[in-house]
Design a protein around this motif. Structure first.
Motif, PDB file in Angstrom:
ATOM      1  N   GLU A   1       0.916  -1.299   0.064  1.00  0.00           N
ATOM      2  CA  GLU A   1      -0.065  -0.018  -0.067  1.00  0.00           C
ATOM      3  C   GLU A   1       0.658   1.404  -0.066  1.00  0.00           C
ATOM      4  O   GLU A   1       0.565   2.315  -0.801  1.00  0.00           O
ATOM      5  N   GLU A   2       1.627   1.303   0.850  1.00  0.00           N
ATOM      6  CA  GLU A   2       2.686   2.377   0.961  1.00  0.00           C
ATOM      7  C   GLU A   2       3.616   2.651  -0.384  1.00  0.00           C
ATOM      8  O   GLU A   2       3.692   3.635  -0.915  1.00  0.00           O
ATOM      9  N   MET A   3       3.946   1.620  -1.060  1.00  0.00           N
ATOM     10  CA  MET A   3       4.668   1.769  -2.301  1.00  0.00           C
ATOM     11  C   MET A   3       3.764   2.473  -3.217  1.00  0.00           C
ATOM     12  O   MET A   3       4.362   3.158  -4.023  1.00  0.00           O
ATOM     13  N   ILE A   4       2.542   1.924  -3.444  1.00  0.00           N
ATOM     14  CA  ILE A   4       1.652   2.344  -4.330  1.00  0.00           C
ATOM     15  C   ILE A   4       1.417   3.971  -4.144  1.00  0.00           C
ATOM     16  O   ILE A   4       1.592   4.778  -5.041  1.00  0.00           O
ATOM     17  N   LYS A   5       1.121   4.411  -2.887  1.00  0.00           N
ATOM     18  CA  LYS A   5       1.168   5.679  -2.488  1.00  0.00           C
ATOM     19  C   LYS A   5       2.346   6.447  -2.906  1.00  0.00           C
ATOM     20  O   LYS A   5       2.122   7.641  -3.414  1.00  0.00           O
ATOM     21  N   VAL A   6       3.460   6.082  -2.691  1.00  0.00           N
ATOM     22  CA  VAL A   6       4.488   6.861  -3.059  1.00  0.00           C
ATOM     23  C   VAL A   6       4.839   6.788  -4.631  1.00  0.00           C
ATOM     24  O   VAL A   6       4.935   7.857  -5.318  1.00  0.00           O
ATOM     25  N   ALA A   7       4.380   5.741  -5.407  1.00  0.00           N
ATOM     26  CA  ALA A   7       4.414   5.870  -6.771  1.00  0.00           C
ATOM     27  C   ALA A   7       3.394   6.812  -7.320  1.00  0.00           C
ATOM     28  O   ALA A   7       3.731   7.547  -8.344  1.00  0.00           O
ATOM     29  N   GLU A   8       2.314   6.926  -6.846  1.00  0.00           N
ATOM     30  CA  GLU A   8       1.334   7.821  -7.336  1.00  0.00           C
ATOM     31  C   GLU A   8       1.595   9.362  -6.906  1.00  0.00           C
ATOM     32  O   GLU A   8       0.742  10.220  -7.647  1.00  0.00           O
ATOM     33  N   SER A   9       2.395   9.459  -6.163  1.00  0.00           N
ATOM     34  CA  SER A   9       2.808  10.653  -5.599  1.00  0.00           C
ATOM     35  C   SER A   9       4.066  11.456  -6.615  1.00  0.00           C
ATOM     36  O   SER A   9       4.304  12.435  -6.492  1.00  0.00           O
ATOM     37  N   LEU A  10       4.789  10.634  -7.540  1.00  0.00           N
ATOM     38  CA  LEU A  10       5.806  11.160  -8.238  1.00  0.00           C
ATOM     39  C   LEU A  10       5.306  12.318  -9.217  1.00  0.00           C
ATOM     40  O   LEU A  10       4.238  12.387  -9.772  1.00  0.00           O
ATOM     41  N   ALA A  11       6.259  13.286  -9.097  1.00  0.00           N
ATOM     42  CA  ALA A  11       6.087  14.476 -10.080  1.00  0.00           C
ATOM     43  C   ALA A  11       7.169  15.053 -10.370  1.00  0.00           C
ATOM     44  O   ALA A  11       8.280  14.918 -10.007  1.00  0.00           O
ATOM     45  N   PRO A  12       7.208  15.723 -11.728  1.00  0.00           N
ATOM     46  CA  PRO A  12       8.490  16.328 -12.102  1.00  0.00           C
ATOM     47  C   PRO A  12       9.407  17.234 -11.133  1.00  0.00           C
ATOM     48  O   PRO A  12       8.485  18.186 -10.382  1.00  0.00           O
ATOM     49  N   ALA A  13      10.557  16.940 -11.111  1.00  0.00           N
ATOM     50  CA  ALA A  13      11.391  17.743 -10.199  1.00  0.00           C
ATOM     51  C   ALA A  13      11.499  19.209 -10.677  1.00  0.00           C
ATOM     52  O   ALA A  13      11.446  19.576 -12.005  1.00  0.00           O
ATOM     53  N   GLU A  14      11.429  20.063  -9.926  1.00  0.00           N
ATOM     54  CA  GLU A  14      11.615  21.528 -10.267  1.00  0.00           C
ATOM     55  C   GLU A  14      13.272  21.888 -10.757  1.00  0.00           C
ATOM     56  O   GLU A  14      14.036  21.642  -9.950  1.00  0.00           O
ATOM     57  N   GLU A  15      13.060  22.348 -11.925  1.00  0.00           N
ATOM     58  CA  GLU A  15      14.333  22.959 -12.618  1.00  0.00           C
ATOM     59  C   GLU A  15      14.630  24.265 -12.202  1.00  0.00           C
ATOM     60  O   GLU A  15      13.874  25.269 -12.209  1.00  0.00           O
ATOM     61  N   ILE A  16      15.830  24.631 -11.693  1.00  0.00           N
ATOM     62  CA  ILE A  16      16.092  25.952 -11.427  1.00  0.00           C
ATOM     63  C   ILE A  16      17.046  26.622 -12.409  1.00  0.00           C
ATOM     64  O   ILE A  16      17.811  26.321 -12.950  1.00  0.00           O
ATOM     65  N   LEU A  17      16.199  27.643 -12.935  1.00  0.00           N
ATOM     66  CA  LEU A  17      16.760  28.491 -14.142  1.00  0.00           C
ATOM     67  C   LEU A  17      17.612  29.871 -13.794  1.00  0.00           C
ATOM     68  O   LEU A  17      18.092  30.277 -14.794  1.00  0.00           O
ATOM     69  N   ASP A  18      17.520  30.173 -12.756  1.00  0.00           N
ATOM     70  CA  ASP A  18      18.093  31.292 -12.234  1.00  0.00           C
ATOM     71  C   ASP A  18      19.577  31.352 -11.791  1.00  0.00           C
ATOM     72  O   ASP A  18      19.957  31.655 -10.671  1.00  0.00           O
ATOM     73  N   THR A  19      20.525  30.071 -12.409  1.00  0.00           N
ATOM     74  CA  THR A  19      21.761  30.089 -11.849  1.00  0.00           C
ATOM     75  C   THR A  19      22.772  31.257 -12.226  1.00  0.00           C
ATOM     76  O   THR A  19      22.550  31.817 -13.092  1.00  0.00           O
ATOM     77  N   PRO A  20      23.403  31.824 -10.899  1.00  0.00           N
ATOM     78  CA  PRO A  20      24.033  32.905 -10.859  1.00  0.00           C
ATOM     79  C   PRO A  20      25.176  32.707 -12.058  1.00  0.00           C
ATOM     80  O   PRO A  20      25.486  31.887 -12.088  1.00  0.00           O
ATOM     81  N   ALA A  21      25.245  33.867 -12.849  1.00  0.00           N
ATOM     82  CA  ALA A  21      26.393  34.041 -13.826  1.00  0.00           C
ATOM     83  C   ALA A  21      27.722  34.122 -13.009  1.00  0.00           C
ATOM     84  O   ALA A  21      27.721  34.585 -11.796  1.00  0.00           O
ATOM     85  N   PRO A  22      28.978  33.804 -13.669  1.00  0.00           N
ATOM     86  CA  PRO A  22      30.200  33.761 -12.932  1.00  0.00           C
ATOM     87  C   PRO A  22      30.488  35.198 -12.678  1.00  0.00           C
ATOM     88  O   PRO A  22      30.359  35.937 -13.556  1.00  0.00           O
TER      89      PRO A  22
END
Length: 211
Positions: free
Chosen positions: A190-211
């Motif tokens: 039951e717990e494995m199914i709950k984890v599986a159904e909770s999967l969502a895309p990871a957030e991409e960080i687009l504002d990486t500081p420039a050198p």
């Protein structure tokens, strides 16, 4: 066995980068070479870097059972592996995601037929595995501040590992978002199914500081 060793090496590499990017000066130096994704760990948030040009967005669980404290993330252009560990109960959760190429068939192994968010899935039970869980401590904020001020290199992170024997493992396999997903755990079905159904895309960080 060989595949497990490869993922262990990836996990170490990516966690080391994740520790380093908590220091703004270091993140600025490598930011232009990597894509950045944010993964929320079981005991707090964290950022993990993906090297090179990656054509897929990894999935991460938005639900975890209580008690999981440690997390390792391994990423490469074609695959992702997330590992979680509950030290008190010796429960583990490993999620392997592999990007499917054109023409590849969505074949499932033999086992108990199930559904994950309406998609066909198979649960295989009675598995035994020995899992090595690599741990790296976070970089203390004070150490990062001192390093920035003095421009001295950071002390190397201390690596520790735990070997966990799993005798009642289960493997849940399904396909979603163009990926084959395999979840190995000794949690309840039951717990494995709950984890599986909770999967969502990871957030991409687009504002990486420039050198």
């Amino acid at each position: 066995m060989k595949r497990g060793k490869v993922w262990a090496a990836l996990a170490v590499l990516i966690i080391v980068i994740g520790v380093m990017i908590s220091v703004p000066a270091v993140r600025a130096q490598v930011g232009g070479l990597l894509r950045w994704f944010r993964f929320e760990g079981p005991a707090g948030g964290g950022e993990v870097a993906v090297p090179g040009s990656v054509e897929f967005t990894p999935l991460r669980p938005t639900y975890l059972p209580a008690g999981f404290q440690a997390m390792a993330v391994g990423l490469n252009p074609e695959a992702a592996s997330l590992s979680y560990w509950n030290a008190a109960t010796q429960q583990i959760l490993i999620i392997d995601e592999t990007r499917m190429g054109r023409g590849q068939q969505n074949a499932l192994p033999s086992g108990k037929r199930m559904k994950v968010n309406g998609q066909p899935a198979v649960l295989v039970t009675g598995l035994q595995r020995n899992i090595s869980f690599v741990q790296l401590p976070p970089t203390p904020e004070a150490t990062a501040q001192i390093s920035e001020q003095t421009e001295e290199p950071l002390a190397p992170a201390v690596v520790t590992s735990e070997n966990i024997a799993v005798f009642d493992g289960k493997l849940l396999v399904w396909y979603a978002d163009g990926m084959r997903i395999e979840m190995f755990s000794n949690l309840s079905e039951e717990e494995m199914i709950k984890v599986a159904e909770s999967l969502a895309p990871a957030e991409e960080i687009l504002d990486t500081p420039a050198p």
